[in-house]
Write a protein that holds these residues in place. Structure first.
Motif, PDB file in Angstrom:
ATOM      1  N   UNK A  93      40.644  44.195  43.284  1.00 30.68           N
ATOM      2  CA  UNK A  93      41.994  44.104  43.435  1.00 30.68           C
ATOM      3  C   UNK A  93      42.592  45.118  42.837  1.00 30.68           C
ATOM      4  N   UNK A  94      43.715  46.166  43.665  1.00 29.20           N
ATOM      5  CA  UNK A  94      44.232  47.305  43.210  1.00 29.20           C
ATOM      6  C   UNK A  94      45.935  46.782  43.216  1.00 29.20           C
ATOM      7  N   UNK A  95      46.496  46.828  41.897  1.00 30.77           N
ATOM      8  CA  UNK A  95      47.866  46.477  41.748  1.00 30.77           C
ATOM      9  C   UNK A  95      48.526  47.630  41.467  1.00 30.77           C
TER      10      UNK A  95
ATOM     11  N   UNK B 294      44.707  33.131  37.435  1.00 25.73           N
ATOM     12  CA  UNK B 294      43.934  33.335  38.676  1.00 25.73           C
ATOM     13  C   UNK B 294      42.377  32.905  38.732  1.00 25.73           C
ATOM     14  N   UNK B 295      41.914  33.663  37.361  1.00 25.30           N
ATOM     15  CA  UNK B 295      40.479  33.603  37.340  1.00 25.30           C
ATOM     16  C   UNK B 295      39.853  34.756  37.193  1.00 25.30           C
ATOM     17  N   UNK B 296      40.546  35.744  37.376  1.00 19.45           N
ATOM     18  CA  UNK B 296      39.811  37.257  37.101  1.00 19.45           C
ATOM     19  C   UNK B 296      39.511  37.516  35.766  1.00 19.45           C
ATOM     20  N   UNK B 297      38.261  38.046  35.356  1.00 23.03           N
ATOM     21  CA  UNK B 297      37.840  38.041  33.794  1.00 23.03           C
ATOM     22  C   UNK B 297      38.011  39.404  33.396  1.00 23.03           C
ATOM     23  N   UNK B 298      37.933  40.521  34.476  1.00 16.38           N
ATOM     24  CA  UNK B 298      38.147  41.866  34.099  1.00 16.38           C
ATOM     25  C   UNK B 298      39.411  42.501  34.635  1.00 16.38           C
ATOM     26  N   UNK B 299      40.194  42.866  33.647  1.00 13.82           N
ATOM     27  CA  UNK B 299      41.337  43.543  34.143  1.00 13.82           C
ATOM     28  C   UNK B 299      41.327  44.955  33.422  1.00 13.82           C
TER      29      UNK B 299
ATOM     30  N   UNK C 299      39.810  35.449  44.848  1.00 11.70           N
ATOM     31  CA  UNK C 299      38.660  35.074  44.044  1.00 11.70           C
ATOM     32  C   UNK C 299      37.674  34.240  44.593  1.00 11.70           C
ATOM     33  N   UNK C 300      38.430  33.028  45.155  1.00 13.29           N
ATOM     34  CA  UNK C 300      37.516  31.959  46.033  1.00 13.29           C
ATOM     35  C   UNK C 300      36.804  32.544  47.262  1.00 13.29           C
ATOM     36  N   UNK C 301      37.276  33.449  47.831  1.00  7.53           N
ATOM     37  CA  UNK C 301      36.840  34.121  48.994  1.00  7.53           C
ATOM     38  C   UNK C 301      35.686  35.080  48.476  1.00  7.53           C
ATOM     39  N   UNK C 302      35.829  35.546  47.696  1.00  8.46           N
ATOM     40  CA  UNK C 302      34.603  36.660  47.126  1.00  8.46           C
ATOM     41  C   UNK C 302      33.481  35.917  46.461  1.00  8.46           C
TER      42      UNK C 302
END
Length: 163
Positions: free
Chosen positions: A63-65, A143-148, A96-99
């Motif tokens: 994801x690119x923000x 949201x559940x993303x571990x790596x930012x 995240x659910x989709x991936x």
């Protein structure tokens, strides 16, 4: 301390300087400086991270923000689409659910530890207040993303090295 005993052939004035008081003063000053310098210099011992520039490997699932903002407010862009914090959280959870489902669900991650969840790459404007970027990080972690991670532009003329 030096002292002349007996007779000498010189009848002229004595020209030797007694250096003992000078040495005493210097030793006292040295001790004072050794005691006061650590008191004046107060620091917290830290191990600071080493600076490194690694080329970003862009995967389609990442994801690119982009985050901009000023004193009046913050603006987050998912790709090129502006989103508010509620939309950001909803889109992040869906992504995240989709991936996770695409690779076989949670069971696939438990069975194969080499599988990696998608990452979030944040591009923050230099003049953006920290609360804008911090809020974006917090939302993506909720949201559940571990790596930012952060995307930066290396200074001109610097080499890309691994530390």
């Amino acid at each position: 301390m030096s002292m002349s005993v007996g007779e000498s052939d010189d009848d002229g004035p004595m020209s030797d300087i007694n250096t003992t008081p000078l040495v005493d003063i210097m030793l006292v000053l040295l001790i004072i400086f050794l005691i006061t310098v650590p008191v004046v210099i107060q620091t917290v011992k830290l191990t600071l991270p080493k600076v490194q520039f690694e080329p970003t490997i862009t995967k389609p699932e990442n994801v690119a923000l982009s985050v901009t903002g000023d004193a009046n407010g913050c603006q987050v862009y998912w790709g090129m689409t502006p989103v508010n914090s509620t939309e950001l959280l909803d889109r992040a959870v869906k992504k995240l659910k989709f991936e996770v489902e695409k690779v076989g669900g949670e069971a696939a991650f438990k069975a194969d530890p080499t599988l990696e969840l998608p990452e979030v790459h944040i591009r923050g404007d230099v003049d953006t207040p920290y609360r804008c970027i911090g809020g974006t990080i917090f939302t993506m972690q909720m949201a559940g993303f571990a790596k930012v991670g952060f995307i930066s532009e290396p200074e001109a003329g610097t080499a890309v090295t691994r530390l």
